[in-house]
Design a protein around this motif. Sequence first.
Motif, short mmCIF file in Angstrom:
data_model
loop_
_atom_site.label_atom_id
_atom_site.label_comp_id
_atom_site.label_asym_id
_atom_site.label_seq_id
_atom_site.Cartn_x
_atom_site.Cartn_y
_atom_site.Cartn_z
N MET A 23 -8.97 0.29 4.34
CA MET A 23 -8.66 0.66 5.72
C MET A 23 -8.68 2.18 5.82
SD MET A 23 -5.48 -0.35 8.22
CE MET A 23 -5.99 -2.05 8.34
N ARG A 24 -9.41 2.67 6.80
CA ARG A 24 -9.50 4.12 7.01
C ARG A 24 -8.92 4.45 8.39
NH1 ARG A 24 -12.64 6.48 2.81
NH2 ARG A 24 -12.87 4.78 1.32
N PHE A 25 -8.21 5.56 8.42
CA PHE A 25 -7.54 5.97 9.65
C PHE A 25 -8.17 7.23 10.22
CE2 PHE A 25 -3.67 3.37 9.92
CZ PHE A 25 -3.69 2.76 8.68
N GLY A 26 -8.15 7.33 11.53
CA GLY A 26 -8.48 8.59 12.18
C GLY A 26 -7.31 9.54 12.09
N ALA A 27 -7.52 10.78 12.54
CA ALA A 27 -6.48 11.81 12.44
C ALA A 27 -5.43 11.69 13.53
CB ALA A 27 -7.13 13.19 12.47
N TYR A 81 0.84 -1.20 0.00
CA TYR A 81 0.00 0.00 0.00
C TYR A 81 0.88 1.26 0.00
CZ TYR A 81 -2.92 -3.60 2.24
OH TYR A 81 -3.58 -4.75 2.55
N HIS A 132 -8.99 -6.27 2.88
CA HIS A 132 -7.61 -5.77 2.84
C HIS A 132 -7.50 -4.39 2.21
CE1 HIS A 132 -4.65 -8.75 4.21
NE2 HIS A 132 -5.63 -9.61 4.04
N TYR A 172 -2.74 1.89 16.06
CA TYR A 172 -1.33 2.02 15.73
C TYR A 172 -0.75 3.13 16.59
CZ TYR A 172 -1.62 -0.83 11.48
OH TYR A 172 -1.76 -1.87 10.59
N PHE A 187 -3.14 6.20 16.37
CA PHE A 187 -4.11 6.22 15.28
C PHE A 187 -5.06 5.05 15.42
CE2 PHE A 187 -2.55 9.55 12.59
CZ PHE A 187 -1.18 9.59 12.79
N PHE A 192 3.78 7.14 3.22
CA PHE A 192 4.08 5.89 3.91
C PHE A 192 3.72 4.71 3.03
CE2 PHE A 192 5.37 7.24 8.04
CZ PHE A 192 4.69 8.43 8.29
N ALA A 244 9.15 10.86 13.22
CA ALA A 244 10.11 10.41 12.21
C ALA A 244 10.12 8.89 12.03
CB ALA A 244 11.51 10.92 12.51
N GLU A 245 9.09 8.22 12.51
CA GLU A 245 8.98 6.78 12.29
C GLU A 245 7.62 6.48 11.69
OE1 GLU A 245 11.65 5.40 16.17
OE2 GLU A 245 9.69 4.49 15.78
N GLY A 246 7.49 5.28 11.12
CA GLY A 246 6.19 4.86 10.63
C GLY A 246 5.31 4.35 11.75
N PRO A 247 3.99 4.29 11.52
CA PRO A 247 3.10 3.72 12.53
C PRO A 247 3.46 2.27 12.79
CG PRO A 247 1.87 4.85 10.80
CD PRO A 247 3.28 4.73 10.32
N LEU A 250 -8.16 -1.53 14.41
CA LEU A 250 -6.78 -1.60 14.88
C LEU A 250 -6.38 -0.28 15.53
CD1 LEU A 250 -6.97 -2.55 11.58
CD2 LEU A 250 -4.81 -3.60 12.24
N LYS A 298 2.57 5.85 16.85
CA LYS A 298 3.57 6.46 15.99
C LYS A 298 4.45 7.43 16.77
CE LYS A 298 4.22 9.03 11.71
NZ LYS A 298 5.26 9.88 12.31
N PHE A 318 4.41 -0.78 8.44
CA PHE A 318 4.74 0.46 7.75
C PHE A 318 6.24 0.72 7.70
CE2 PHE A 318 0.74 2.67 7.00
CZ PHE A 318 -0.14 1.91 7.74
N GLY A 319 6.64 1.41 6.62
CA GLY A 319 7.97 1.98 6.57
C GLY A 319 8.02 3.27 7.36
N ASP A 320 9.19 3.89 7.40
CA ASP A 320 9.37 5.11 8.20
C ASP A 320 8.99 6.39 7.47
OD1 ASP A 320 12.28 3.93 10.06
OD2 ASP A 320 10.12 3.78 10.47
N MET A 361 -5.01 15.14 9.50
CA MET A 361 -5.74 14.08 8.82
C MET A 361 -5.07 12.75 9.08
SD MET A 361 -6.55 15.91 5.19
CE MET A 361 -7.93 14.83 4.86
N GLY A 362 -5.87 11.70 8.97
CA GLY A 362 -5.29 10.37 9.07
C GLY A 362 -4.59 9.99 7.78
N LEU A 363 -4.02 8.81 7.76
CA LEU A 363 -3.41 8.32 6.55
C LEU A 363 -4.49 8.03 5.51
CD1 LEU A 363 -1.44 7.48 9.00
CD2 LEU A 363 -0.44 5.93 7.33
N PHE A 400 2.00 -1.32 14.62
CA PHE A 400 0.78 -1.98 15.08
C PHE A 400 0.82 -2.21 16.59
CE2 PHE A 400 -2.78 -4.64 15.23
CZ PHE A 400 -2.46 -5.80 15.94
#
Lengths: 112, 111
Positions: free
Chosen positions: B99-103, A33, B96, B36, B89, A90, B41-44, B34, B38, A103-105, A41-43, B46
Motif C-alpha cells: 500500500m502506497r500513500f500520497g503526501a 504494519y 495486503h 483516509y 491521504f 504509525f 495527534a491522531e492516526g489516519p 482508499l 487524519k 491505525f494507532g495514534d 511525504m506520505g506514510l 479509514f
Amino acid sequence: NAGVTQTPKFRVLKTGQSMTLLCAQDMNHEYMYWYRQDPGMGLRLIHYSVGEGTTAKGEVPDGYNVSRLKKQNFLLGLESAAPSQTSVYFCASSGQGDQPQHFGDGTRLSIL
Amino acid sequence: DQQVKQNSPSLSVQEGRISILNCDYTNSMFDYFLWYKKYPAEGPTFLISISSIKDKNEDGRFTVFLNKSAKHLSLHIVPSQPGDSAVYFCAAAHGHNDMRFGAGTRLTVKP
C-alpha cells in the motif's frame, strides 16, 4: 473498544541508543504494519507481518527490526538510533480480504 | 519513487460547498484505492474505498471516483462541513503488502 494501541506516544533518544515501540491490536487481525511519516511525504511502510511468527520488509526497512511473537502484538526495534530516524511512527492492522487498515495514534520519536 | 501523488498540499472551501480532492498514481498494478482522514495527534482513519472494477463508490456525503485510464481518483465531499477540516491521504494497494500513500491534502472548511 481500543483498536490499535501504540506505546509510548513520545520519546526522545540520543544517537546510538536503542528502543522498542510496541503495537497492540484487539481486533484479531492477521496483518500488522509499521509505517513512518515524514513532513511532505506520505506514510512509508517499514516492515509488515502476515501472521504470528512472520515478518517481512517493506519499502524502508533499513535500521529497523520487528517481531511478532503474539498475534496481537507487533514490535518495532531500533538497535542504534540515528537522527534520520526522527519521525512519527504509525502501526496498523487489517483483517483478511479487501479490509482497510486500522491505525494507532502514532509515536513521535526524536533522535538527537 | 512516489507512486501515489497528491499535487495539492492544501484546499480551502466554504461550508456547504463541494470539496474535491485529487490523487494520481503511476502503478497500473494497484487494484484497491482508499481515502483516509487524519486529525492532528491522531492516526489516519479509514473514510472510503473503491475497487478497480468500479468507477464510483458513495457513502453518505463522500464519493470516490476512479478513472483507471487516467490513473486518477478523486474524493468529493458534499456538502462540506467544518468538522471535515483535516488532512486527507489517498492510498493505493496491490494486495495486503503493498500500500502506497500520497503526501496528503490539508482541507480547511470555513464556516
